[in-house]
Motif scaffolding. Structure first.
Motif, PDB file in Angstrom:
ATOM      1  N   LEU A 276      45.143  42.541  49.348  1.00  0.00           N
ATOM      2  CA  LEU A 276      44.470  43.233  48.252  1.00  0.00           C
ATOM      3  C   LEU A 276      45.107  44.599  47.993  1.00  0.00           C
ATOM      4  O   LEU A 276      45.065  45.106  46.864  1.00  0.00           O
ATOM      5  CB  LEU A 276      42.980  43.395  48.603  1.00  0.00           C
TER       6      LEU A 276
ATOM      7  N   LEU B 102      55.438  34.376  38.216  1.00  0.00           N
ATOM      8  CA  LEU B 102      54.996  34.945  39.496  1.00  0.00           C
ATOM      9  C   LEU B 102      53.586  34.433  39.769  1.00  0.00           C
ATOM     10  O   LEU B 102      52.670  34.683  38.980  1.00  0.00           O
ATOM     11  CB  LEU B 102      54.996  36.475  39.409  1.00  0.00           C
TER      12      LEU B 102
ATOM     13  N   LEU C  53      50.713  34.729  42.242  1.00  0.00           N
ATOM     14  CA  LEU C  53      50.200  35.532  43.349  1.00  0.00           C
ATOM     15  C   LEU C  53      48.983  34.872  43.975  1.00  0.00           C
ATOM     16  O   LEU C  53      48.059  34.446  43.268  1.00  0.00           O
ATOM     17  CB  LEU C  53      49.806  36.931  42.867  1.00  0.00           C
TER      18      LEU C  53
ATOM     19  N   ILE D 276      46.150  36.152  45.966  1.00  0.00           N
ATOM     20  CA  ILE D 276      45.606  37.473  46.327  1.00  0.00           C
ATOM     21  C   ILE D 276      44.543  37.288  47.406  1.00  0.00           C
ATOM     22  O   ILE D 276      43.473  36.729  47.165  1.00  0.00           O
ATOM     23  CB  ILE D 276      45.027  38.173  45.083  1.00  0.00           C
TER      24      ILE D 276
ATOM     25  N   LEU E  84      55.148  44.869  44.790  1.00  0.00           N
ATOM     26  CA  LEU E  84      55.432  45.275  43.413  1.00  0.00           C
ATOM     27  C   LEU E  84      55.815  46.739  43.310  1.00  0.00           C
ATOM     28  O   LEU E  84      55.117  47.552  42.700  1.00  0.00           O
ATOM     29  CB  LEU E  84      54.238  44.937  42.512  1.00  0.00           C
TER      30      LEU E  84
ATOM     31  N   THR F 203      48.887  36.166  31.759  1.00  0.00           N
ATOM     32  CA  THR F 203      48.175  35.319  32.704  1.00  0.00           C
ATOM     33  C   THR F 203      48.237  33.873  32.218  1.00  0.00           C
ATOM     34  O   THR F 203      47.829  33.577  31.097  1.00  0.00           O
ATOM     35  CB  THR F 203      46.714  35.761  32.821  1.00  0.00           C
TER      36      THR F 203
ATOM     37  N   VAL G 217      44.253  30.929  36.462  1.00  0.00           N
ATOM     38  CA  VAL G 217      43.585  31.533  37.610  1.00  0.00           C
ATOM     39  C   VAL G 217      42.843  30.422  38.343  1.00  0.00           C
ATOM     40  O   VAL G 217      42.119  29.640  37.713  1.00  0.00           O
ATOM     41  CB  VAL G 217      42.590  32.632  37.171  1.00  0.00           C
TER      42      VAL G 217
ATOM     43  N   THR H 104      42.298  34.321  45.663  1.00  0.00           N
ATOM     44  CA  THR H 104      42.337  34.184  44.209  1.00  0.00           C
ATOM     45  C   THR H 104      43.799  33.994  43.800  1.00  0.00           C
ATOM     46  O   THR H 104      44.634  34.856  44.063  1.00  0.00           O
ATOM     47  CB  THR H 104      41.769  35.445  43.529  1.00  0.00           C
TER      48      THR H 104
ATOM     49  N   VAL I  92      46.563  33.689  40.973  1.00  0.00           N
ATOM     50  CA  VAL I  92      46.793  34.057  39.573  1.00  0.00           C
ATOM     51  C   VAL I  92      48.259  33.815  39.243  1.00  0.00           C
ATOM     52  O   VAL I  92      49.146  34.400  39.863  1.00  0.00           O
ATOM     53  CB  VAL I  92      46.437  35.525  39.279  1.00  0.00           C
TER      54      VAL I  92
ATOM     55  N   TYR J  12      51.225  34.241  36.694  1.00  0.00           N
ATOM     56  CA  TYR J  12      51.667  35.047  35.575  1.00  0.00           C
ATOM     57  C   TYR J  12      53.014  34.554  35.056  1.00  0.00           C
ATOM     58  O   TYR J  12      53.888  34.185  35.841  1.00  0.00           O
ATOM     59  CB  TYR J  12      51.857  36.512  36.009  1.00  0.00           C
TER      60      TYR J  12
ATOM     61  N   ASP K 144      50.136  46.492  40.387  1.00  0.00           N
ATOM     62  CA  ASP K 144      50.714  47.196  41.535  1.00  0.00           C
ATOM     63  C   ASP K 144      49.745  48.192  42.162  1.00  0.00           C
ATOM     64  O   ASP K 144      50.158  49.033  42.966  1.00  0.00           O
ATOM     65  CB  ASP K 144      52.073  47.830  41.204  1.00  0.00           C
TER      66      ASP K 144
ATOM     67  N   PRO L 191      47.360  42.846  34.265  1.00  0.00           N
ATOM     68  CA  PRO L 191      48.750  42.506  34.556  1.00  0.00           C
ATOM     69  C   PRO L 191      49.764  43.464  33.962  1.00  0.00           C
ATOM     70  O   PRO L 191      50.573  43.091  33.126  1.00  0.00           O
ATOM     71  CB  PRO L 191      48.895  41.092  33.982  1.00  0.00           C
TER      72      PRO L 191
ATOM     73  N   ILE M 187      52.374  46.938  35.211  1.00  0.00           N
ATOM     74  CA  ILE M 187      52.967  47.691  36.314  1.00  0.00           C
ATOM     75  C   ILE M 187      52.981  49.162  35.912  1.00  0.00           C
ATOM     76  O   ILE M 187      53.577  49.503  34.881  1.00  0.00           O
ATOM     77  CB  ILE M 187      54.419  47.210  36.580  1.00  0.00           C
TER      78      ILE M 187
ATOM     79  N   LEU N 203      43.648  51.356  46.813  1.00  0.00           N
ATOM     80  CA  LEU N 203      43.302  50.856  48.143  1.00  0.00           C
ATOM     81  C   LEU N 203      44.229  51.405  49.214  1.00  0.00           C
ATOM     82  O   LEU N 203      44.986  50.670  49.858  1.00  0.00           O
ATOM     83  CB  LEU N 203      43.284  49.330  48.136  1.00  0.00           C
TER      84      LEU N 203
ATOM     85  N   VAL O 270      34.894  35.063  40.466  1.00  0.00           N
ATOM     86  CA  VAL O 270      36.132  35.338  39.744  1.00  0.00           C
ATOM     87  C   VAL O 270      35.902  34.960  38.282  1.00  0.00           C
ATOM     88  O   VAL O 270      35.400  33.872  37.997  1.00  0.00           O
ATOM     89  CB  VAL O 270      37.310  34.520  40.320  1.00  0.00           C
TER      90      VAL O 270
ATOM     91  N   ALA P  39      38.040  34.863  34.696  1.00  0.00           N
ATOM     92  CA  ALA P  39      39.399  35.006  34.170  1.00  0.00           C
ATOM     93  C   ALA P  39      39.381  35.069  32.659  1.00  0.00           C
ATOM     94  O   ALA P  39      38.629  34.355  32.005  1.00  0.00           O
ATOM     95  CB  ALA P  39      40.255  33.831  34.620  1.00  0.00           C
ATOM     96  N   SER P  40      40.205  35.938  32.107  1.00  0.00           N
ATOM     97  CA  SER P  40      40.451  35.955  30.670  1.00  0.00           C
ATOM     98  C   SER P  40      41.952  36.135  30.498  1.00  0.00           C
ATOM     99  O   SER P  40      42.651  36.450  31.458  1.00  0.00           O
ATOM    100  CB  SER P  40      39.683  37.093  29.997  1.00  0.00           C
ATOM    101  N   PRO P  41      42.467  35.950  29.275  1.00  0.00           N
ATOM    102  CA  PRO P  41      43.912  36.177  29.113  1.00  0.00           C
ATOM    103  C   PRO P  41      44.335  37.597  29.467  1.00  0.00           C
ATOM    104  O   PRO P  41      45.442  37.817  29.942  1.00  0.00           O
ATOM    105  CB  PRO P  41      44.131  35.889  27.617  1.00  0.00           C
TER     106      PRO P  41
ATOM    107  N   THR Q 219      42.024  39.616  35.112  1.00  0.00           N
ATOM    108  CA  THR Q 219      41.348  38.770  36.093  1.00  0.00           C
ATOM    109  C   THR Q 219      40.328  39.630  36.827  1.00  0.00           C
ATOM    110  O   THR Q 219      40.691  40.618  37.462  1.00  0.00           O
ATOM    111  CB  THR Q 219      42.354  38.174  37.094  1.00  0.00           C
TER     112      THR Q 219
ATOM    113  N   TYR R 233      34.163  41.337  44.881  1.00  0.00           N
ATOM    114  CA  TYR R 233      34.152  41.205  46.335  1.00  0.00           C
ATOM    115  C   TYR R 233      32.902  41.853  46.924  1.00  0.00           C
ATOM    116  O   TYR R 233      32.478  42.925  46.486  1.00  0.00           O
ATOM    117  CB  TYR R 233      35.364  41.908  46.953  1.00  0.00           C
TER     118      TYR R 233
END
Lengths: 220, 220
Positions: free
Chosen positions: A21, A176, A178, A180, A192, A202, A205, A212, A214, A216, B22, B182, B184, B192, B205, B207-209, B212, B216
């Motif tokens: 994460l 890509l 991922l 997660i 990244l 995206t 998912v 999770t 995803v 891309y 990222d 999505p 960078i 984190l 979860v 998801a949309s275009p 994400t 948690y």
């Protein structure tokens, strides 16, 4: 809509990789005992538990379900892999010819694998369809060789972080995927960074309690 | 099963926040012109486009759909917010009393907001139900005040990164709802890090275009 319909006749360059994460694909202090770094195995528990992964590694049992389907899909169309020297292992510098990778006589790839390295070495033929070919002239040369080996199938970048970064930064990655994983590693190999400024769309998912996923598409 | 049924009578401490692929919640070089740092607005395009967000900010129109439902859900049960001094803005050091936050006379919170600061200041009553109370004795004191204000509703940590980190590291956060965008950013405020070693369980979860959303539960 996959990119392959856009770039006619061209196979895709993909990468599917587990990431914490906080963005790490390996923990700190990688070593022979901890090839994925301290805590790095926690990124892969979801895979070890699933049936497709276990079959690829010659093991019985495991969970079916969304995680297993994701692995199935990720390995299905792959005709060749590219990986970094560190992922193949055996330490830095000239090769110790006794080092044949981490995976034993029958590695879980079952197609040609191209290893980026600064040190020439003759190819290795392994059991189960895996071969290791050592490429000393960079990512584009490795990609050319992998494309020739893969035919109309995809080329998957296996890792590690530095290799994925090189392909992303060079604009050579199409997809890509991922995985997660909700753990914090705190340090290690970050995926990244040093990747330039790619854009992503995206594609899909897939959620499970453990991870999770995803996928891309990299937009250029 | 939500934590609230486990810890009887206790409201949850939640955080919902947009994060780049990222790991950044703001871009580099934050300033008055770029309060979210360079590129940081890209994290919030998905929210600006949706109907719930626009209603909260007194605007018409916008898209309904999964992203809008996520915002609806995220703000629905919130009885009080806690934010860091930097998110409230106005620069470092003693307060300029003319600074009333970034949001104008009618901020989009509509409940009491507790601002962590080293500099005492009298509370501000704003239009639309928002008040700003300035807390100088740390996150636990702010949480006590927020709990008292929220009644049986949740307390949401509004940001920024340093404030979320303090709550996570102190074991005071129950739920983290990440909106993974999505893009960078390459640099900026990383969410984190310095959070200790919390464990997470995936609750849901969406998801949309554009983004994400992964909710948690923080496991202690």
């Amino acid at each position: 809509m996959s990119r392959r319909t856009v770039v006619s006749g061209m196979n895709s360059v993909t990468c599917q990789i587990s990431v914490s994460l906080d963005g790490f694909v390996a923990g700190p202090n990688q070593s022979l005992e901890h090839p994925l770094g301290e805590g790095g195995m926690r990124l892969h528990q979801w895979a070890f538990a699933n049936a497709t992964f276990r079959r690829a590694h010659g093991l019985d049992g495991g969970d079916e379900g969304p995680d297993s389907e994701v692995v199935e899909e990720a390995v299905a169309g792959v005709g060749a892999y590219i990986m970094g020297r560190k992922m193949f292992g055996g330490g830095d510098g000239p090769w110790d010819p006794s080092w044949m990778g981490w995976w034993g006589d029958n590695p879980p790839f079952h197609v040609p694998v191209f290893v980026l390295t600064h040190h020439a070495r003759d190819p290795l033929g392994m059991d189960g369809g895996t071969s290791f070919t050592f490429v000393t002239d960079g990512v584009e040369a490795a990609l050319d060789e992998a494309r020739a080996a893969a035919g109309d199938q995809d080329i998957a970048i296996a890792g590690g972080a530095a290799t994925v970064q090189q392909f992303l930064a060079a604009g050579l990655l199409d997809e890509l995927y991922l995985h997660i994983v909700p753990v914090i590693l705190g340090a290690g190999e970050r995926l990244l960074e040093n990747v330039g400024n790619p854009s992503f769309e995206t594609v899909k998912v897939v959620a499970s309690p453990a991870v999770t996923h995803v996928k891309y598409r990299v937009v250029r």
